[in-house]
Structure formats: structure tokens, C-alpha cells
Design an enzyme around this catalytic site. Sequence first.
Site, mmCIF file in Angstrom:
data_model
loop_
_atom_site.group_PDB
_atom_site.id
_atom_site.type_symbol
_atom_site.label_atom_id
_atom_site.label_comp_id
_atom_site.label_asym_id
_atom_site.label_seq_id
_atom_site.Cartn_x
_atom_site.Cartn_y
_atom_site.Cartn_z
ATOM 1 N N TYR A 164 1.033 -0.938 -0.124
ATOM 2 C CA TYR A 164 -0.276 -0.230 0.117
ATOM 3 C C TYR A 164 0.446 1.201 0.125
ATOM 4 O O TYR A 164 0.291 2.133 -0.404
ATOM 5 C CB TYR A 164 -1.161 0.336 1.235
ATOM 6 C CG TYR A 164 -1.966 1.507 1.597
ATOM 7 C CD1 TYR A 164 -2.969 1.027 0.914
ATOM 8 C CD2 TYR A 164 -1.507 2.005 2.104
ATOM 9 C CE1 TYR A 164 -3.734 2.441 0.408
ATOM 10 C CE2 TYR A 164 -2.013 3.294 2.615
ATOM 11 C CZ TYR A 164 -3.246 3.135 1.911
ATOM 12 O OH TYR A 164 -4.349 4.214 1.911
ATOM 13 N N LYS A 168 0.755 4.003 -2.904
ATOM 14 C CA LYS A 168 0.112 5.480 -2.987
ATOM 15 C C LYS A 168 1.925 6.314 -2.976
ATOM 16 O O LYS A 168 1.672 7.286 -3.908
ATOM 17 C CB LYS A 168 0.350 5.548 -0.709
ATOM 18 C CG LYS A 168 -0.960 4.931 -0.431
ATOM 19 C CD LYS A 168 -2.515 5.413 -1.689
ATOM 20 C CE LYS A 168 -4.560 4.993 -1.626
ATOM 21 N NZ LYS A 168 -4.173 5.789 -2.590
#
Length: 297
Positions: A164, A168
Amino acid sequence: MGLLDGKVAVVTGAGSGIGRGVALGLAAAGANVVVNDYGVTVDGRDPSSERALGVVKEIEAHGGQAVANADSVATMAGGQAIVDAALNTFGDLHIVVCCAGILKERMIFNMSEEEWDSVVAVHLKGHFTVMRPATRHMRERRYGRIVTFTSTAGLEGSPGQPNYSAAKEGIVGLTRSTALAMAKYGVTVNCISPTAETRMTERLPDRRRAQAAAPPEAIAPVVAFLTSDRAAHITGQILHVRGNQVALWSHPAPIRAITSREGWTPEALADVYDAALGQDRLRRIDALGITWPPRSS
């Protein structure tokens, strides 16, 4: 008159949480909205169109116009279909907001390839799959507003979310790159780092959930502003939004530099490194209570 009267918007991941709030907010500002949501659980299972249809009904109940779309942003075909839904239903596309995301948390030494690939596919690739066809249309029209979504997990790191966090932070690079590429066509591209209580934060420990305690609906006004003509001069920016607070984040830049006349050897660099360069300490090292440097055994 709303700030977005006559505009057509696509919002991915709009079936719940921040995406839902953004879709409702853009519709309230006057935009016609493609409500995209693959309808999966937080970890990417059991797709369904019910969430997207539910948000469309909410928008219509308030007098707005919207259409549901359940294609996956993780594929090129899905991204194209989402853009086509706007063009075929409303005849144009002015705004793209990428909120779709899933979580599969694990420390990097335990993470599987599937856990890595699936999260990167939805977050990072999922921005690209929609932005590529959208930017082609916006380039021809010489108009467009794109809002991407990063996270403090990407900007500052998160020990249990390497997939993640990587995705991101990659979105930030994609934002800057696309902002530069589209500037001459009058298209703005900006990035939001949100703090809000959503399905994703429900899995966090109590202390971190408390830090995320802000309504997801608070993100929508910032998105509506960035996608309006009032923000036509703003591009390539990262805004952190938490409740009533909006903060502008800096871009990376060199802090200090040293030069060797003869070229560096490992020993020469080791002799001067701490005094001459030092470190730009990771903010979350202290926030997470990590002892660094580690105590000697």
C-alpha cells in the site's frame, strides 16, 4: 449555481467511504457523476454493483444525475470502460477522481506476491488505467481536472503496509509527472492525502483509529474546489485533509550536499557523513516509538 454546473465527473471507489462522499459532493456542486465501484470487500473479494447503485440512488434523490459503473480499475479494459461510461452517458468528461483502493496488510518478510500485486494493481495501476484514456480526451478538449489519492502511509511509510505504501508513493510520482505533461493542455492534476474514518481504518489498532477519526465527507469540499474553475491555476500539489484542516505538503528537495575534490572512497565518506550530511529523520520512527539507532546488544 454550483461550482461544477455542467461538468461530468468520474469517481472511482465511490461506493463507500471517501469515494462516496466525493461523488455526493461533486453531484451537490452540480456535476453529473459516474459512480464507479467494483463493490469488493476491503481486501478485494466478492465484487458487487450494489454499492455503486446505492450511491446513484442517493444522488438522484437529491435531484442530481448519476450512473453506476462496476468495472475494475485494476485492468486497462476496466479503466477504459469507466471513461466510456461518462462519454456514452453524459457526452463528455471534465473531472476524474481516483479513490478506489483495497488493503492486504502484512510485514514485507511475510508478504506474498499476490498480496503485493493485487494492492499495487488497484491503487497505482488503478490510477493509470483511468487516467490514460481520460487524459487523451482532456488533451483534445484542452480542459480537465484530475484528483489522485495518496496516503501518509506512502508519504511517511507504514511498517505493515509495504504494498500500500509503495503504491501510494507511486501515485505521487504519477501525479507530478501527469501534471507536467498536461499543463500545456490546461489540465490540472493534484493529489489528496486524506485522514478519515473508513472501512480501511476499521482494521487499525485503537490508537491509530483515534488518529484517523475524521468524517470521510470532509474530503469532498476540497475535491470540489480542486476540480472547479476556481482552481484552474493549481496543479502538481499534495494537500493533506483531516476534518476541517487542509495542509499543503512540500515537494522533495535536496537538504545538504558535500563534494569531494578527488572523488569519494567509502572510508572518506564515513569520516565526514554524520557531521556534513546527517539524516532527514523519518517522522514515523518517533511517532511509532521505534528506538533508533538501535541499542547495542
